[in-house]
Design a protein around this motif. Structure first.
Motif, PDB file in Angstrom:
ATOM      1  N   ILE A  14     -30.528 -31.592 -23.521  1.00  0.00           N
ATOM      2  CA  ILE A  14     -30.076 -32.595 -24.692  1.00  0.00           C
ATOM      3  C   ILE A  14     -28.550 -32.243 -24.918  1.00  0.00           C
ATOM      4  O   ILE A  14     -27.110 -32.992 -25.112  1.00  0.00           O
ATOM      5  N   ASP A  15     -28.551 -30.344 -25.017  1.00  0.00           N
ATOM      6  CA  ASP A  15     -27.353 -30.107 -24.611  1.00  0.00           C
ATOM      7  C   ASP A  15     -25.978 -30.057 -23.966  1.00  0.00           C
ATOM      8  O   ASP A  15     -25.023 -30.383 -24.230  1.00  0.00           O
ATOM      9  N   ASP A  16     -26.654 -31.010 -22.726  1.00  0.00           N
ATOM     10  CA  ASP A  16     -25.416 -30.663 -21.475  1.00  0.00           C
ATOM     11  C   ASP A  16     -25.039 -32.285 -21.860  1.00  0.00           C
ATOM     12  O   ASP A  16     -23.847 -32.780 -21.817  1.00  0.00           O
ATOM     13  N   VAL A  17     -26.134 -32.946 -21.675  1.00  0.00           N
ATOM     14  CA  VAL A  17     -26.328 -34.793 -22.519  1.00  0.00           C
ATOM     15  C   VAL A  17     -24.256 -34.485 -23.691  1.00  0.00           C
ATOM     16  O   VAL A  17     -24.020 -35.707 -23.306  1.00  0.00           O
ATOM     17  N   MET A  18     -25.219 -33.862 -24.536  1.00  0.00           N
ATOM     18  CA  MET A  18     -24.134 -34.311 -25.987  1.00  0.00           C
ATOM     19  C   MET A  18     -22.516 -33.818 -26.157  1.00  0.00           C
ATOM     20  O   MET A  18     -21.548 -34.500 -26.235  1.00  0.00           O
ATOM     21  N   ALA A  19     -22.653 -32.286 -24.679  1.00  0.00           N
ATOM     22  CA  ALA A  19     -21.042 -31.949 -24.070  1.00  0.00           C
ATOM     23  C   ALA A  19     -20.296 -32.800 -23.705  1.00  0.00           C
ATOM     24  O   ALA A  19     -19.129 -33.116 -24.029  1.00  0.00           O
ATOM     25  N   GLY A  20     -21.341 -33.551 -22.720  1.00  0.00           N
ATOM     26  CA  GLY A  20     -20.809 -35.033 -22.109  1.00  0.00           C
ATOM     27  C   GLY A  20     -19.925 -35.958 -22.661  1.00  0.00           C
ATOM     28  O   GLY A  20     -18.940 -36.193 -22.530  1.00  0.00           O
ATOM     29  N   VAL A  21     -21.008 -36.561 -24.229  1.00  0.00           N
ATOM     30  CA  VAL A  21     -20.582 -37.289 -25.015  1.00  0.00           C
ATOM     31  C   VAL A  21     -18.967 -36.215 -24.794  1.00  0.00           C
ATOM     32  O   VAL A  21     -17.749 -37.026 -25.901  1.00  0.00           O
ATOM     33  N   MET A  22     -19.156 -35.268 -26.484  1.00  0.00           N
ATOM     34  CA  MET A  22     -17.848 -34.766 -27.093  1.00  0.00           C
ATOM     35  C   MET A  22     -16.865 -34.562 -25.691  1.00  0.00           C
ATOM     36  O   MET A  22     -15.408 -34.825 -26.091  1.00  0.00           O
ATOM     37  N   VAL A  23     -16.732 -34.618 -24.534  1.00  0.00           N
ATOM     38  CA  VAL A  23     -15.195 -34.053 -23.520  1.00  0.00           C
ATOM     39  C   VAL A  23     -14.886 -36.238 -23.061  1.00  0.00           C
ATOM     40  O   VAL A  23     -13.693 -35.844 -23.532  1.00  0.00           O
ATOM     41  N   LEU A  24     -16.158 -36.951 -22.977  1.00  0.00           N
ATOM     42  CA  LEU A  24     -15.452 -38.518 -23.412  1.00  0.00           C
ATOM     43  C   LEU A  24     -14.879 -38.544 -24.769  1.00  0.00           C
ATOM     44  O   LEU A  24     -14.028 -39.356 -23.991  1.00  0.00           O
ATOM     45  N   MET A  25     -15.560 -38.299 -25.202  1.00  0.00           N
ATOM     46  CA  MET A  25     -14.601 -38.813 -26.879  1.00  0.00           C
ATOM     47  C   MET A  25     -13.773 -38.140 -27.309  1.00  0.00           C
ATOM     48  O   MET A  25     -12.939 -37.939 -28.151  1.00  0.00           O
ATOM     49  N   GLY A  26     -13.187 -36.733 -26.426  1.00  0.00           N
ATOM     50  CA  GLY A  26     -12.014 -35.431 -26.945  1.00  0.00           C
ATOM     51  C   GLY A  26     -10.859 -36.535 -26.507  1.00  0.00           C
ATOM     52  O   GLY A  26      -9.761 -35.276 -26.889  1.00  0.00           O
ATOM     53  N   GLY A  27     -10.337 -37.368 -25.981  1.00  0.00           N
ATOM     54  CA  GLY A  27      -9.256 -37.790 -25.576  1.00  0.00           C
ATOM     55  C   GLY A  27      -8.869 -37.013 -25.027  1.00  0.00           C
ATOM     56  O   GLY A  27      -7.488 -37.298 -24.996  1.00  0.00           O
ATOM     57  N   GLY A  28      -8.790 -36.817 -24.187  1.00  0.00           N
ATOM     58  CA  GLY A  28      -7.927 -35.929 -23.310  1.00  0.00           C
ATOM     59  C   GLY A  28      -7.779 -34.340 -23.389  1.00  0.00           C
ATOM     60  O   GLY A  28      -7.235 -33.387 -22.112  1.00  0.00           O
ATOM     61  N   LYS A  29      -8.931 -33.997 -24.641  1.00  0.00           N
ATOM     62  CA  LYS A  29      -8.668 -32.564 -24.751  1.00  0.00           C
ATOM     63  C   LYS A  29      -9.962 -31.956 -24.476  1.00  0.00           C
ATOM     64  O   LYS A  29     -10.359 -32.381 -25.169  1.00  0.00           O
ATOM     65  N   ILE A  30     -10.547 -30.945 -23.817  1.00  0.00           N
ATOM     66  CA  ILE A  30     -11.772 -30.096 -23.556  1.00  0.00           C
ATOM     67  C   ILE A  30     -11.723 -29.355 -24.838  1.00  0.00           C
ATOM     68  O   ILE A  30     -10.970 -28.398 -24.581  1.00  0.00           O
TER      69      ILE A  30
END
Length: 102
Positions: A14-30
């Protein structure tokens, strides 16, 4: 999503799923902080978080975000909606969302 936010320590993946969400929503900044604590902050206002997911511009997803997810998450056994469904229906939905965006 409220169920996820309430978890002090999420089941594996679940933490990996949320990491993926945060990366996508980061606007190009990881972000350097893709921890569960950061994920809980991201989900802080559930309505705002849901609206951000729904309004996400999938046609302009930063390439760097897609590459990061492909490299770091797609190879993980737990990173699929079927496995996530047994842990959390919200995580399964978000996992599917990440896969469909990338």
């Amino acid at each position: 999503i409220t169920e996820l936010k309430a978890l002090s320590s999420p089941p594996a993946g679940i933490d990996d799923v949320m990491a993926g969400v945060m990366v996508l929503m980061g606007g190009g900044k990881i972000s350097k902080d893709l921890s569960w604590g950061a994920a809980k902050k991201t989900m802080g206002n559930v309505d705002q978080f849901l609206n951000a997911l729904l309004a996400f511009d999938k046609d302009n997803t930063p390439v760097i975000a897609c590459e990061w997810i492909e490299k770091n998450l797609f190879s993980k056994e737990n990173f699929n909606p079927t496995v996530m469904k047994s842990k959390s229906s919200a995580a399964a939905g978000m996992c599917g969302w990440v896969i469909n965006i990338v």
